[in-house]
Design a protein around this motif. Structure first.
Motif, mmCIF file in Angstrom:
data_model
loop_
_atom_site.group_PDB
_atom_site.id
_atom_site.type_symbol
_atom_site.label_atom_id
_atom_site.label_comp_id
_atom_site.label_asym_id
_atom_site.label_seq_id
_atom_site.Cartn_x
_atom_site.Cartn_y
_atom_site.Cartn_z
ATOM 1 N N ILE A 157 0.864 -1.178 0.000
ATOM 2 C CA ILE A 157 0.000 0.000 0.000
ATOM 3 C C ILE A 157 0.897 1.222 0.000
ATOM 4 O O ILE A 157 1.790 1.351 0.837
ATOM 5 C CB ILE A 157 -0.935 0.007 1.226
ATOM 6 C CG1 ILE A 157 -1.853 -1.215 1.181
ATOM 7 C CG2 ILE A 157 -1.745 1.303 1.274
ATOM 8 C CD1 ILE A 157 -2.676 -1.419 2.440
ATOM 9 N N ILE A 158 0.656 2.099 -0.952
ATOM 10 C CA ILE A 158 1.431 3.330 -1.092
ATOM 11 C C ILE A 158 0.547 4.497 -0.664
ATOM 12 O O ILE A 158 -0.519 4.723 -1.249
ATOM 13 C CB ILE A 158 1.915 3.514 -2.542
ATOM 14 C CG1 ILE A 158 2.804 2.316 -2.949
ATOM 15 C CG2 ILE A 158 2.656 4.843 -2.695
ATOM 16 C CD1 ILE A 158 3.213 2.324 -4.412
ATOM 17 N N ALA A 159 0.991 5.217 0.351
ATOM 18 C CA ALA A 159 0.234 6.369 0.841
ATOM 19 C C ALA A 159 0.222 7.472 -0.210
ATOM 20 O O ALA A 159 1.242 7.746 -0.834
ATOM 21 C CB ALA A 159 0.848 6.877 2.142
ATOM 22 N N ALA A 160 -0.934 8.092 -0.394
ATOM 23 C CA ALA A 160 -1.081 9.147 -1.400
ATOM 24 C C ALA A 160 -2.015 10.235 -0.882
ATOM 25 O O ALA A 160 -2.948 9.952 -0.128
ATOM 26 C CB ALA A 160 -1.646 8.552 -2.692
ATOM 27 N N ARG A 161 -1.776 11.466 -1.291
ATOM 28 C CA ARG A 161 -2.710 12.542 -0.980
ATOM 29 C C ARG A 161 -3.997 12.357 -1.788
ATOM 30 O O ARG A 161 -5.089 12.614 -1.309
ATOM 31 C CB ARG A 161 -2.087 13.905 -1.274
ATOM 32 C CG ARG A 161 -1.039 14.311 -0.255
ATOM 33 C CD ARG A 161 -0.562 15.734 -0.463
ATOM 34 N NE ARG A 161 0.468 15.839 -1.476
ATOM 35 C CZ ARG A 161 1.749 15.557 -1.292
ATOM 36 N NH1 ARG A 161 2.161 15.153 -0.116
ATOM 37 N NH2 ARG A 161 2.618 15.690 -2.254
ATOM 38 N N GLN B 157 -1.186 -0.757 -4.351
ATOM 39 C CA GLN B 157 -2.455 -0.220 -3.895
ATOM 40 C C GLN B 157 -2.227 1.177 -3.326
ATOM 41 O O GLN B 157 -1.525 1.333 -2.332
ATOM 42 C CB GLN B 157 -3.061 -1.127 -2.821
ATOM 43 C CG GLN B 157 -3.365 -2.523 -3.331
ATOM 44 C CD GLN B 157 -4.058 -3.346 -2.278
ATOM 45 O OE1 GLN B 157 -3.424 -3.805 -1.346
ATOM 46 N NE2 GLN B 157 -5.351 -3.515 -2.442
ATOM 47 N N PHE B 158 -2.816 2.171 -3.952
ATOM 48 C CA PHE B 158 -2.692 3.556 -3.517
ATOM 49 C C PHE B 158 -3.889 3.897 -2.635
ATOM 50 O O PHE B 158 -5.027 3.594 -2.985
ATOM 51 C CB PHE B 158 -2.645 4.493 -4.721
ATOM 52 C CG PHE B 158 -1.426 4.286 -5.570
ATOM 53 C CD1 PHE B 158 -0.290 5.053 -5.382
ATOM 54 C CD2 PHE B 158 -1.405 3.310 -6.555
ATOM 55 C CE1 PHE B 158 0.842 4.856 -6.156
ATOM 56 C CE2 PHE B 158 -0.284 3.105 -7.339
ATOM 57 C CZ PHE B 158 0.846 3.882 -7.132
ATOM 58 N N ALA B 159 -3.622 4.537 -1.489
ATOM 59 C CA ALA B 159 -4.690 4.895 -0.557
ATOM 60 C C ALA B 159 -4.313 6.164 0.186
ATOM 61 O O ALA B 159 -3.136 6.442 0.400
ATOM 62 C CB ALA B 159 -4.940 3.762 0.432
ATOM 63 N N GLU B 160 -5.341 6.927 0.574
ATOM 64 C CA GLU B 160 -5.122 8.117 1.391
ATOM 65 C C GLU B 160 -5.101 7.695 2.852
ATOM 66 O O GLU B 160 -6.091 7.187 3.365
ATOM 67 C CB GLU B 160 -6.231 9.144 1.166
ATOM 68 C CG GLU B 160 -6.227 9.777 -0.216
ATOM 69 C CD GLU B 160 -7.277 9.171 -1.155
ATOM 70 O OE1 GLU B 160 -7.997 8.238 -0.754
ATOM 71 O OE2 GLU B 160 -7.340 9.630 -2.304
#
Length: 125
Positions: free
Chosen positions: A9-13, A49-52
């Motif tokens: 999981i990659i943290a994203a704004r 997986q990109f998630a805020e």
């Protein structure tokens, strides 16, 4: 069964913006998305997986992608066309350049969330 890397999981704004940036840059396939994730699929079945995250500040992480020479050329051209700041080194001392480390080529840049991304054409090992 041996251990293999399955997903991260990659943290994203903005999960959609970050996923779209990497999808277009690396010509990746979309994967079905669910819940809080915008998903991309790498070869070998690895899921990004990109998630805020529920925090205000995102801690920078480093992600390196091994690509062939042709994709490197296309991706590097896209970085330049889009005006994405990039460097030949992880310390960001050689702006606007690529490197020729480990018998291949490489470049460092940041994604929309500020993560340090790297493209290389030869593995380090």
């Amino acid at each position: 069964m041996t251990a293999t890397f399955n997903h991260t999981i990659i943290a994203a704004r903005d999960r959609h913006e970050s996923a779209r940036f990497l999808k277009e840059l690396l010509e990746l396939a979309e994967a079905p998305s669910w819940g809080p994730f915008a998903n991309l699929l790498l070869s070998g079945g690895v899921l990004l997986q990109f998630a805020e995250p529920p925090v205000e500040e995102i801690q920078m992480q480093h992600y390196a992608f091994l690509v062939d020479d042709e994709l490197f050329d296309r991706a590097y051209a896209r970085l330049c066309e889009q005006g994405v700041e990039h460097w030949a080194d992880p310390q960001m001392r050689r702006p606007g350049e690529t490197n020729e480390g480990h018998g291949g080529r490489g470049v460092y840049f940041k994604d929309p969330a500020g993560h340090a991304m790297e493209l290389i054409t030869r593995p380090y090992l």
